[in-house]
Design a protein around this motif. Structure first.
Motif, mmCIF file in Angstrom:
data_model
loop_
_atom_site.group_PDB
_atom_site.id
_atom_site.type_symbol
_atom_site.label_atom_id
_atom_site.label_comp_id
_atom_site.label_asym_id
_atom_site.label_seq_id
_atom_site.Cartn_x
_atom_site.Cartn_y
_atom_site.Cartn_z
ATOM 1 N N ILE A 110 -31.395 13.684 57.221
ATOM 2 C CA ILE A 110 -30.455 12.798 57.915
ATOM 3 C C ILE A 110 -30.023 13.429 59.238
ATOM 4 O O ILE A 110 -30.000 12.768 60.289
ATOM 5 C CB ILE A 110 -29.242 12.518 57.016
ATOM 6 N N ALA A 111 -29.704 14.732 59.185
ATOM 7 C CA ALA A 111 -29.293 15.425 60.409
ATOM 8 C C ALA A 111 -30.418 15.425 61.442
ATOM 9 O O ALA A 111 -30.175 15.283 62.654
ATOM 10 C CB ALA A 111 -28.869 16.856 60.077
ATOM 11 N N ALA A 112 -31.654 15.568 60.976
ATOM 12 C CA ALA A 112 -32.795 15.569 61.902
ATOM 13 C C ALA A 112 -32.945 14.216 62.586
ATOM 14 O O ALA A 112 -33.246 14.146 63.789
ATOM 15 C CB ALA A 112 -34.074 15.929 61.145
ATOM 16 N N LEU A 113 -32.736 13.123 61.859
ATOM 17 C CA LEU A 113 -32.826 11.792 62.475
ATOM 18 C C LEU A 113 -31.766 11.619 63.553
ATOM 19 O O LEU A 113 -32.022 11.021 64.610
ATOM 20 C CB LEU A 113 -32.680 10.716 61.402
ATOM 21 N N HIS A 114 -30.568 12.131 63.315
ATOM 22 C CA HIS A 114 -29.528 12.074 64.347
ATOM 23 C C HIS A 114 -29.949 12.875 65.579
ATOM 24 O O HIS A 114 -29.774 12.430 66.721
ATOM 25 C CB HIS A 114 -28.208 12.624 63.804
ATOM 26 N N ASP A 115 -30.507 14.069 65.354
ATOM 27 C CA ASP A 115 -30.855 14.941 66.475
ATOM 28 C C ASP A 115 -32.060 14.431 67.256
ATOM 29 O O ASP A 115 -32.218 14.745 68.444
ATOM 30 C CB ASP A 115 -31.139 16.355 65.959
ATOM 31 N N GLU A 116 -32.913 13.657 66.601
ATOM 32 C CA GLU A 116 -34.099 13.125 67.283
ATOM 33 C C GLU A 116 -33.780 11.912 68.138
ATOM 34 O O GLU A 116 -34.535 11.589 69.070
ATOM 35 C CB GLU A 116 -35.148 12.734 66.233
#
Length: 427
Positions: free
Chosen positions: A312-318
């Motif tokens: 989930i955090a990776a989707l936000h950062d991408e």
């Protein structure tokens, strides 16, 4: 007895003027390993801490004269062991008690040999599981991990956990006493025990990180040193358990969220929510490292809670900006997370994602379903989320009331400053 300069592994190198800095750097890096090796050998955490400190004091005497040894960790271990033997010779009753504990520890796991010429053995994994043993209260596990594995002094642990030093000292003494009296074994759980015990270790590290990421109270929101200490501990655990995907997930989650630290506070000291952050300030190399760990965490079987949160955090950062975030995918991941680790806080975060995917009315309907949750009472993000969604719909009076509720329970000044500004905009 203090080890003499010149004995192997005490062959020294390096200019004298660098010794002070070197001792500090070496001890910070080696303390956890030194303490673990001593606890494994003598079976007593108090004794291990005392002779480890005495070994450092000896280093401060000897190293300026001859330089930092080529194997500083082994030098410290040799010196600490000798000091421990001297103590036990002076106190035979104490030695007899430790001997019983040591026999039991040896039966659980044979002690590796480590003479003066070898590198300092890395037995920190045993220390992780000892500090995070389920027989200890949760708050004691966090304190002991910071004290023993992070090398923090008792006052530093107290500051990290926002407690008076006297309270923290009692907590650490209580934890050590529990380990000694309950004869908690200093060992790595077997393969059949590891799935049940590892989540406790991960939770301790994540609790430390959470206090650094968003302090529970005080003048500042971020406590970067505390957050980075948790990341350092997770890196150590990752090296010790490279095959555990949830360890990779936890480290990835912390890196992906810590990468945003520079954008989370405005120049005026106010909290900046994720949707309003300047993404150019995010730490891109840290994000890339976190993304690689997410792949590891999600590959090879069913994901764990930390791996899903990291995804989930990776989707936000991408995402290039807040609206362009892949909200359908985030909602789907929260569905998985709710099945793995159901909690009102996860449900609250899912409601935010649903509001972004389907509109504020859908999000508010989910918040209404959570209104009776005891754990969300006094949890200001719940009132803050409600205020934001009400503000998007237009009822200013209701939004203002929700902002006042959030303001009454916010713990840090940056959060309160943000809420006061939002409240003024409603009023």
């Amino acid at each position: 007895m203090t080890a003499a300069v010149g004995e192997d592994p005490m062959d020294a190198t390096g200019p004298v003027e660098e010794v002070g800095t070197s001792v500090e750097a070496v001890f910070r890096e080696e303390r956890g390993r030194l303490l673990a090796a001593l606890v494994r050998r003598f079976g007593d955490l108090d004794l291990a801490e005392e002779v480890a400190s005495e070994a450092i004091e000896a280093a401060l005497v000897h190293w300026p004269a001859g330089g930092v040894p080529s194997k500083p960790g082994a030098w410290l271990l040799t010196t600490a062991r000798r000091k421990a033997v001297d103590r036990l010779r002076r106190d035979r009753a104490y030695a007899a008690c430790l001997a019983v504990l040591q026999v039991e520890a040896d039966r659980a796991a044979p002690a590796p040999a480590a003479d003066a010429g070898e590198e300092l053995p890395d037995e920190r994994l045993q220390l992780f599981f000892t500090c995070a043993h389920p027989a200890l209260p949760a708050e004691d596990r966090i304190a002991l991990t910071l004290r023993c594995l992070a090398g923090r002094t008792t006052p530093e642990v107290a500051r990290a956990l926002l407690l008076p030093p006297a309270t923290m000292a009692k907590r650490i003494v209580r934890a050590k006493k529990k380990i000694r009296e309950a004869r908690i074994p200093f060992r790595v759980p077997g393969a059949d025990e590891l799935p049940d015990r590892l989540p406790g270790v991960l939770q301790v590290i994540y609790s430390i990180y959470t206090e650094g990421y968003a302090a529970s109270s005080g003048p500042g929101l971020l406590r970067v040193d505390v957050a980075e200490e948790a990341i350092r501990l997770a890196r150590i655990l990752r090296r010790l358990l490279p095959g555990e995907r949830e360890v990779a997930g936890l480290l990835g989650l912390m890196l992906l969220t810590h990468a945003r630290r520079a954008a989370r506070i405005s120049p005026g000291g106010e909290l900046v929510l994720l949707g309003d952050q300047d993404r150019a300030l995010w730490d891109r190399p840290m994000i890339e490292e976190g993304q690689a760990l997410v792949v590891t965490a999600l590959t090879g079987g069913s994901p764990g809670p930390y791996g899903v949160q990291a995804a989930i955090a990776a989707l936000h950062d991408e995402a290039p900006d807040w609206p362009a975030t892949d909200w359908p995918q985030i909602v789907a991941l929260y569905d998985v997370l709710l099945a793995l680790a159901p909690s009102p806080v996860v449900a609250l975060n899912r409601a935010v994602a649903v509001a972004m995917r389907d509109g504020p009315e859908a999000g508010l309907a989910l918040l209404d379903e959570l209104a009776g949750e005891q754990r969300l009472r006094g949890y200001h993000p719940y009132a803050l989320t409600r205020a934001h969604l009400l503000g998007r719909l237009g009822p200013r009076d209701e939004a203002a009331a929700a902002y006042r509720e959030a303001l009454a329970t916010a713990g840090t000044e940056p959060e309160r400053a943000h809420l006061r500004r939002r409240l003024r905009s409603c009023e």
